[in-house]
Design an enzyme around this catalytic site. Structure first.
Site, mmCIF file in Angstrom:
data_model
loop_
_atom_site.group_PDB
_atom_site.id
_atom_site.type_symbol
_atom_site.label_atom_id
_atom_site.label_comp_id
_atom_site.label_asym_id
_atom_site.label_seq_id
_atom_site.Cartn_x
_atom_site.Cartn_y
_atom_site.Cartn_z
ATOM 1 N N ILE A 2 0.846 -1.196 0.000
ATOM 2 C CA ILE A 2 0.000 0.000 0.000
ATOM 3 C C ILE A 2 0.884 1.249 0.000
ATOM 4 C CG2 ILE A 2 -0.187 0.278 2.522
ATOM 5 C CD1 ILE A 2 -3.227 0.824 2.088
ATOM 6 N N CYS A 3 0.339 2.349 -0.509
ATOM 7 C CA CYS A 3 0.996 3.660 -0.420
ATOM 8 C C CYS A 3 -0.112 4.689 -0.187
ATOM 9 C CB CYS A 3 1.823 3.963 -1.669
ATOM 10 S SG CYS A 3 0.833 4.223 -3.155
ATOM 11 N N GLN A 4 0.085 5.904 -0.610
ATOM 12 C CA GLN A 4 -0.946 6.928 -0.392
ATOM 13 C C GLN A 4 -2.079 6.823 -1.410
ATOM 14 O OE1 GLN A 4 -1.003 8.853 2.308
ATOM 15 N NE2 GLN A 4 -3.012 9.580 1.669
#
Length: 115
Positions: free
Chosen positions: A81-83
């Site tokens: 996951i990231c932003q």
């Protein structure tokens, strides 16, 4: 005429960059909620440490994009996951190149997370 060629090329490039790489699964944040308790998965957050400290999902380990991913286990599914989902997609591609078979990207990232 040249302007249209440049615009068309830019659009094709953006679409090509956004399409998932072969063998990389993508899940929604809703689907993520259903697998957070699965101990056979490794959860990786590739945002910067400051982004991670500001807001995170506790089970995710912060390993920023550009770090050495080779120490992650190859026998478990990696959920990344990231932003927004863009950096995690890049990380998933890097992981595939390193020989990781079971890689999943969280679409929409933390921006879509309603935990």
């Amino acid at each position: 005429m040249e302007t249209w060629i440049i615009i068309a090329s830019a659009i094709v490039f953006i679409i090509w960059r956004m399409k998932p790489a072969k063998g990389i699964k993508a899940i929604s944040t809703e689907q993520l909620k259903g697998i957070l308790k699965d101990h056979d998965k490794v959860f990786v957050d590739v945002r910067t440490p400051s982004e991670y400290r500001a807001r995170n999902i506790r089970i995710f380990k912060n390993i920023p994009l550009g770090s050495d991913f080779s120490k992650l286990p190859k026998d478990k599914e990696l959920v990344v996951i990231c932003q927004s989902g863009m950096r995690s997609a890049q990380a998933c591609k890097q992981l595939k190149k390193l020989g990781y078979e079971n890689v999943t990207n969280v679409r929409g990232g933390m921006s879509a997370w309603r935990g």
